[in-house]
Design a protein around this motif. Structure first.
Motif, PDB file in Angstrom:
ATOM      1  N   ARG A  90       0.850  -1.318   0.275  1.00 50.67           N
ATOM      2  CA  ARG A  90      -0.399  -0.246  -0.098  1.00 50.67           C
ATOM      3  C   ARG A  90       1.034   1.622  -0.514  1.00 50.67           C
ATOM      4  O   ARG A  90       1.889   1.524   0.763  1.00 50.67           O
ATOM      5  N   TRP A  91       0.608   1.967  -1.164  1.00 51.94           N
ATOM      6  CA  TRP A  91       1.203   3.631  -1.528  1.00 51.94           C
ATOM      7  C   TRP A  91       0.491   4.463  -0.534  1.00 51.94           C
ATOM      8  O   TRP A  91      -0.855   4.595  -1.872  1.00 51.94           O
ATOM      9  N   MET A  92       0.609   5.006   0.192  1.00 50.86           N
ATOM     10  CA  MET A  92      -0.316   5.727   1.188  1.00 50.86           C
ATOM     11  C   MET A  92      -0.831   7.276   1.174  1.00 50.86           C
ATOM     12  O   MET A  92      -1.025   7.788   0.954  1.00 50.86           O
ATOM     13  N   ARG A  93       0.675   7.541   0.898  1.00 51.55           N
ATOM     14  CA  ARG A  93       1.053   9.359   0.837  1.00 51.55           C
ATOM     15  C   ARG A  93       2.489   9.053   0.051  1.00 51.55           C
ATOM     16  O   ARG A  93       3.536   8.558   0.240  1.00 51.55           O
ATOM     17  N   GLY A 133       6.092  11.989  10.952  1.00 52.95           N
ATOM     18  CA  GLY A 133       4.948  10.672  11.156  1.00 52.95           C
ATOM     19  C   GLY A 133       3.990   9.908  10.384  1.00 52.95           C
ATOM     20  O   GLY A 133       3.499   9.332  11.273  1.00 52.95           O
ATOM     21  N   VAL A 134       3.703  10.087   9.675  1.00 55.28           N
ATOM     22  CA  VAL A 134       3.120   9.546   9.149  1.00 55.28           C
ATOM     23  C   VAL A 134       3.453   8.432   8.086  1.00 55.28           C
ATOM     24  O   VAL A 134       4.049   8.384   7.487  1.00 55.28           O
ATOM     25  N   PRO A 135       2.501   7.090   8.459  1.00 50.90           N
ATOM     26  CA  PRO A 135       3.229   5.830   7.359  1.00 50.90           C
ATOM     27  C   PRO A 135       2.900   6.500   5.964  1.00 50.90           C
ATOM     28  O   PRO A 135       1.358   6.708   5.499  1.00 50.90           O
ATOM     29  N   VAL A 136       3.434   6.076   5.006  1.00 52.34           N
ATOM     30  CA  VAL A 136       3.803   6.238   3.932  1.00 52.34           C
ATOM     31  C   VAL A 136       3.914   5.412   2.978  1.00 52.34           C
ATOM     32  O   VAL A 136       3.402   5.170   1.846  1.00 52.34           O
ATOM     33  N   MET A 137       3.536   3.453   3.458  1.00 56.77           N
ATOM     34  CA  MET A 137       3.580   2.541   3.438  1.00 56.77           C
ATOM     35  C   MET A 137       3.476   1.370   4.096  1.00 56.77           C
ATOM     36  O   MET A 137       4.622   1.580   4.675  1.00 56.77           O
TER      37      MET A 137
ATOM     38  N   CYS B  80      -2.416   7.628 -17.141  1.00 58.74           N
ATOM     39  CA  CYS B  80      -2.088   6.850 -15.750  1.00 58.74           C
ATOM     40  C   CYS B  80      -2.424   7.781 -15.156  1.00 58.74           C
ATOM     41  O   CYS B  80      -1.185   9.207 -14.796  1.00 58.74           O
ATOM     42  N   ASN B  81      -3.180   8.084 -13.267  1.00 57.17           N
ATOM     43  CA  ASN B  81      -2.303   8.756 -12.428  1.00 57.17           C
ATOM     44  C   ASN B  81      -2.530   8.250 -11.739  1.00 57.17           C
ATOM     45  O   ASN B  81      -2.456   8.508 -10.043  1.00 57.17           O
ATOM     46  N   GLY B  82      -1.534   7.147 -11.378  1.00 58.58           N
ATOM     47  CA  GLY B  82      -0.744   6.557 -10.079  1.00 58.58           C
ATOM     48  C   GLY B  82      -1.374   5.242  -9.507  1.00 58.58           C
ATOM     49  O   GLY B  82      -2.122   5.387 -10.231  1.00 58.58           O
ATOM     50  N   SER B  83      -0.817   4.944  -8.923  1.00 56.58           N
ATOM     51  CA  SER B  83      -1.863   3.602  -7.983  1.00 56.58           C
ATOM     52  C   SER B  83      -1.016   3.069  -7.254  1.00 56.58           C
ATOM     53  O   SER B  83      -0.626   4.341  -5.804  1.00 56.58           O
ATOM     54  N   PRO B  84      -2.825   3.278  -6.147  1.00 53.59           N
ATOM     55  CA  PRO B  84      -2.676   2.644  -4.085  1.00 53.59           C
ATOM     56  C   PRO B  84      -2.169   1.650  -4.223  1.00 53.59           C
ATOM     57  O   PRO B  84      -1.510   2.084  -3.064  1.00 53.59           O
ATOM     58  N   GLY B  85      -1.481   0.663  -5.364  1.00 51.18           N
ATOM     59  CA  GLY B  85      -0.441  -0.074  -3.756  1.00 51.18           C
ATOM     60  C   GLY B  85      -1.406  -1.552  -5.349  1.00 51.18           C
ATOM     61  O   GLY B  85      -1.683  -1.763  -6.826  1.00 51.18           O
ATOM     62  N   ILE B  86      -0.376  -2.812  -4.537  1.00 52.09           N
ATOM     63  CA  ILE B  86      -0.432  -3.866  -5.329  1.00 52.09           C
ATOM     64  C   ILE B  86      -0.682  -5.284  -4.540  1.00 52.09           C
ATOM     65  O   ILE B  86      -1.131  -5.052  -3.291  1.00 52.09           O
ATOM     66  N   ASP B  87      -0.958  -5.930  -5.191  1.00 52.57           N
ATOM     67  CA  ASP B  87      -1.037  -7.017  -3.966  1.00 52.57           C
ATOM     68  C   ASP B  87      -1.293  -8.230  -4.689  1.00 52.57           C
ATOM     69  O   ASP B  87      -0.354  -8.769  -6.167  1.00 52.57           O
TER      70      ASP B  87
END
Lengths: 152, 152
Positions: A90-93, A133-137, B80-87
């Motif tokens: 998860r790429w959160m920020r 302090g913010v989770p980014v991944m 494409c505007n990026g990705s929130p993550g991978i599974d």
């Protein structure tokens, strides 16, 4: 505990600090140029015009920086035998040049392998937090470790 | 179909060829030196002694090579505007220098975003197959694409 970890040294609930990494602008652009040449990973103006809000590291670069912290903070002093895969990346920020990323690994589960008696699987949840302090991944990684009784 | 893809151009079941990449020994070692300096990614003898069976690419390097194929074969000619993550990243077989990896992306699902009317999410399953026809890696990636009606 020895600083060299075998399978038996992991227990659910443990949190292992992995150290930190300053995100370097030249490294962000070099990684993107080779592996992820989307404009928002290469150019400040394109980054500002995107959902990222500025020139930001490729998620794969952030993942690779985390892998290096895992190596230095854990894997290189262990009986690591590689990994079959990753879940829930998860790429959160966005991650920006100048950010300092701090990594931790939490042990979620351990499982001895009946099929390969010399190995066990440790499932880790990695978290990268920035200087605010913010989770980014986050990600979950199952890693194979050799068992101590097998060690020379 | 235009070669520039918006959200509306994706439909479940589509399979998009992404091209191929020859795995270069120097690149394998360079990536591992920077991001994943475990011995089996750096040295032939250490690789032979490991479960990998030879000097093999870091899974993160293989992932990054796949990302470059995704960029060249799809993302750079898209909204494409990026990705929130991978599974479900699965490294099923070792990747060795000299291998040729061929990538495809299958569209699993598409979903317009109510919260952000200009964007939609496309879930893709990527597969990397080596020159022997053997899958070496799969992953699922949810990617944000701009909608055509938003285009200038």
């Amino acid at each position: 505990m020895s600083t060299f970890r075998h399978f038996e040294d992991f227990e659910p609930g443990q949190v292992i600090p992995l150290g930190s990494k300053l995100v370097d602008r030249d490294e962000v652009i070099a990684f993107a140029t080779e592996f992820d040449p989307q404009p928002f990973h290469l150019d400040e103006e394109a980054g500002k015009a995107s959902v990222l809000g500025g020139l930001a590291a490729s998620g794969w670069h952030t993942s690779s920086m985390l892998m290096r912290l895992m190596c230095d903070g854990l894997l290189l002093a262990s009986s690591c035998n590689g990994s079959p895969g990753i879940d829930e990346v998860r790429w959160m920020r966005p991650v920006f040049p100048g950010d300092t990323l701090n990594a931790t690994a939490e042990v979620l589960a351990t499982r001895a392998l009946r099929s390969r008696p010399g190995l066990g699987v440790v499932t880790l949840r990695m978290t990268l937090v920035n200087q605010h302090g913010v989770p980014v991944m986050t990600l979950e990684n199952s890693i194979l470790f050799g068992r101590r009784e097998n060690a020379a």
